[in-house]
Design a protein around this motif. Sequence first.
Motif, PDB file in Angstrom:
ATOM      1  N   MET A 185       0.809  -1.210   0.000  1.00  0.00           N
ATOM      2  CA  MET A 185       0.000   0.000   0.000  1.00  0.00           C
ATOM      3  C   MET A 185       0.846   1.266   0.000  1.00  0.00           C
ATOM      4  O   MET A 185       1.807   1.383   0.754  1.00  0.00           O
ATOM      5  N   SER A 186       0.486   2.202  -0.843  1.00  0.00           N
ATOM      6  CA  SER A 186       1.207   3.476  -0.915  1.00  0.00           C
ATOM      7  C   SER A 186       0.984   4.277   0.361  1.00  0.00           C
ATOM      8  O   SER A 186      -0.017   4.093   1.068  1.00  0.00           O
ATOM      9  N   PRO A 187       1.904   5.193   0.677  1.00  0.00           N
ATOM     10  CA  PRO A 187       1.727   6.021   1.880  1.00  0.00           C
ATOM     11  C   PRO A 187       0.415   6.792   1.893  1.00  0.00           C
ATOM     12  O   PRO A 187      -0.265   6.866   2.926  1.00  0.00           O
ATOM     13  N   GLU A 188       0.040   7.367   0.742  1.00  0.00           N
ATOM     14  CA  GLU A 188      -1.198   8.147   0.713  1.00  0.00           C
ATOM     15  C   GLU A 188      -2.426   7.264   0.897  1.00  0.00           C
ATOM     16  O   GLU A 188      -3.417   7.657   1.504  1.00  0.00           O
ATOM     17  N   GLN A 189      -2.355   6.039   0.409  1.00  0.00           N
ATOM     18  CA  GLN A 189      -3.464   5.109   0.601  1.00  0.00           C
ATOM     19  C   GLN A 189      -3.515   4.650   2.048  1.00  0.00           C
ATOM     20  O   GLN A 189      -4.581   4.503   2.633  1.00  0.00           O
ATOM     21  N   ALA A 190      -2.335   4.436   2.642  1.00  0.00           N
ATOM     22  CA  ALA A 190      -2.272   4.020   4.039  1.00  0.00           C
ATOM     23  C   ALA A 190      -2.878   5.068   4.964  1.00  0.00           C
ATOM     24  O   ALA A 190      -3.452   4.739   6.005  1.00  0.00           O
ATOM     25  N   MET A 191      -2.771   6.330   4.573  1.00  0.00           N
ATOM     26  CA  MET A 191      -3.317   7.414   5.391  1.00  0.00           C
ATOM     27  C   MET A 191      -4.786   7.686   5.090  1.00  0.00           C
ATOM     28  O   MET A 191      -5.382   8.611   5.639  1.00  0.00           O
ATOM     29  N   GLY A 192      -5.390   6.879   4.208  1.00  0.00           N
ATOM     30  CA  GLY A 192      -6.810   7.035   3.917  1.00  0.00           C
ATOM     31  C   GLY A 192      -7.133   8.202   3.026  1.00  0.00           C
ATOM     32  O   GLY A 192      -8.252   8.727   3.062  1.00  0.00           O
ATOM     33  N   ASP A 193      -6.184   8.616   2.194  1.00  0.00           N
ATOM     34  CA  ASP A 193      -6.407   9.727   1.279  1.00  0.00           C
ATOM     35  C   ASP A 193      -7.437   9.340   0.219  1.00  0.00           C
ATOM     36  O   ASP A 193      -7.261   8.359  -0.499  1.00  0.00           O
ATOM     37  N   ALA A 194      -8.486  10.107   0.122  1.00  0.00           N
ATOM     38  CA  ALA A 194      -9.547   9.787  -0.834  1.00  0.00           C
ATOM     39  C   ALA A 194      -9.160  10.121  -2.270  1.00  0.00           C
ATOM     40  O   ALA A 194      -9.807   9.669  -3.205  1.00  0.00           O
ATOM     41  N   GLY A 195      -8.095  10.916  -2.452  1.00  0.00           N
ATOM     42  CA  GLY A 195      -7.765  11.384  -3.791  1.00  0.00           C
ATOM     43  C   GLY A 195      -6.625  10.652  -4.455  1.00  0.00           C
ATOM     44  O   GLY A 195      -5.860  11.257  -5.206  1.00  0.00           O
ATOM     45  N   VAL A 196      -6.469   9.360  -4.210  1.00  0.00           N
ATOM     46  CA  VAL A 196      -5.368   8.626  -4.825  1.00  0.00           C
ATOM     47  C   VAL A 196      -5.565   8.534  -6.331  1.00  0.00           C
ATOM     48  O   VAL A 196      -6.691   8.501  -6.825  1.00  0.00           O
ATOM     49  N   ASP A 197      -4.428   8.497  -7.053  1.00  0.00           N
ATOM     50  CA  ASP A 197      -4.495   8.377  -8.505  1.00  0.00           C
ATOM     51  C   ASP A 197      -3.566   7.258  -8.963  1.00  0.00           C
ATOM     52  O   ASP A 197      -3.151   6.412  -8.160  1.00  0.00           O
ATOM     53  N   GLY A 198      -3.233   7.251 -10.250  1.00  0.00           N
ATOM     54  CA  GLY A 198      -2.436   6.159 -10.795  1.00  0.00           C
ATOM     55  C   GLY A 198      -1.080   5.999 -10.153  1.00  0.00           C
ATOM     56  O   GLY A 198      -0.485   4.916 -10.208  1.00  0.00           O
ATOM     57  N   ARG A 199      -0.568   7.038  -9.501  1.00  0.00           N
ATOM     58  CA  ARG A 199       0.736   6.929  -8.873  1.00  0.00           C
ATOM     59  C   ARG A 199       0.716   6.012  -7.650  1.00  0.00           C
ATOM     60  O   ARG A 199       1.759   5.498  -7.239  1.00  0.00           O
ATOM     61  N   THR A 200      -0.467   5.771  -7.086  1.00  0.00           N
ATOM     62  CA  THR A 200      -0.548   4.809  -5.986  1.00  0.00           C
ATOM     63  C   THR A 200      -0.350   3.394  -6.521  1.00  0.00           C
ATOM     64  O   THR A 200       0.258   2.549  -5.870  1.00  0.00           O
ATOM     65  N   ASP A 201      -0.839   3.124  -7.742  1.00  0.00           N
ATOM     66  CA  ASP A 201      -0.585   1.827  -8.384  1.00  0.00           C
ATOM     67  C   ASP A 201       0.896   1.678  -8.727  1.00  0.00           C
ATOM     68  O   ASP A 201       1.458   0.579  -8.632  1.00  0.00           O
ATOM     69  N   GLN A 202       1.519   2.768  -9.147  1.00  0.00           N
ATOM     70  CA  GLN A 202       2.948   2.741  -9.468  1.00  0.00           C
ATOM     71  C   GLN A 202       3.758   2.339  -8.238  1.00  0.00           C
ATOM     72  O   GLN A 202       4.669   1.518  -8.330  1.00  0.00           O
ATOM     73  N   TYR A 203       3.422   2.914  -7.087  1.00  0.00           N
ATOM     74  CA  TYR A 203       4.115   2.568  -5.842  1.00  0.00           C
ATOM     75  C   TYR A 203       3.954   1.084  -5.529  1.00  0.00           C
ATOM     76  O   TYR A 203       4.926   0.381  -5.216  1.00  0.00           O
ATOM     77  N   ALA A 204       2.716   0.593  -5.620  1.00  0.00           N
ATOM     78  CA  ALA A 204       2.462  -0.819  -5.312  1.00  0.00           C
ATOM     79  C   ALA A 204       3.231  -1.736  -6.251  1.00  0.00           C
ATOM     80  O   ALA A 204       3.778  -2.759  -5.833  1.00  0.00           O
TER      81      ALA A 204
END
Length: 317
Positions: A185-204
Amino acid sequence: MSDPLRDRVVAAIGDRFEVGEELGRGGMSVVYRAREVRLRRTVALKVLPPELAFRSGVRERFLREAQTSAQLQHPHVVPVYAADETGGVAWLAMALVEGETLGQRMARVGRAGIDEARRLLAEVADALAYAHAHGVVHRDVKPDNILLDRESGRAVVTDFGIARAAEEELRLTVTGVAIGSPAYMSPEQAMGDAGVDGRTDQYALAVVGYQLLTGQLPFDAASATAMLIKHVGETPRPIAELRPEVPAALAQALERALAKKPADRWPDAATFRRVLLDPRAGEAMGVPAAASPAPATPPPPPAPPADAKSDRSHVVL
């Protein structure tokens, strides 16, 4: 032994699908091998269990995301053929990929060869770039959602939208809920950020690449919450320390994608794919190297739902 859910599925859509053996189940879905009667093709039939299907928010989001995913036609995306709610059963039918998951492959043979890892990561990045261009973010990229076709060896991505179906419902009542697989899980997803985009998939995907090349995850933790805290605030060991023979440019491409801030990663999955195949491409495009992020100590994020149990098949839940 009778399976009440299977019996319910057969009663609801038995005229359209011949429902066969159960392939796997987890917290979000149950999957059966099935044969579509009219077209005479074998499919993976994924259904929501009753405890989720009765929630209108989850059911409607599940169907919307499945219908959106059905528009994705790409060599490295598992095709979704149909999705609907019939007789109180929310279901989707998708191609049944004969083979194994990348997770099963790693458990069986360990870390991958450098050339194979580069190819698999580039294929997944290609699928993600295509999905992102069509407005679809996966949100749960992990080895168990990457299938390896037995005959061709190509990677195909599955399970677009399932995590978001639960996320939308939980967000109605809980603030800061993290949905996904904590280890990836990306840091922004871990923090419950509602505005995740394709860069969260890139991190994973970079986490998957790190594991493919080194044989271990970037972080080790005793609980989901501890894992999320590490994603947010710690920097993983350099790949070169764990596997010195990995080309420096390839390691740097992955480590940039693991940046804590989305803005410090590659601009998009298409760029990430190009630098995976030819790491010199980053310099050629004039993309400066990202600075190493400073560790932080944020408040502990809430623990996500428990991971689904391991499947005995290549189908992901």
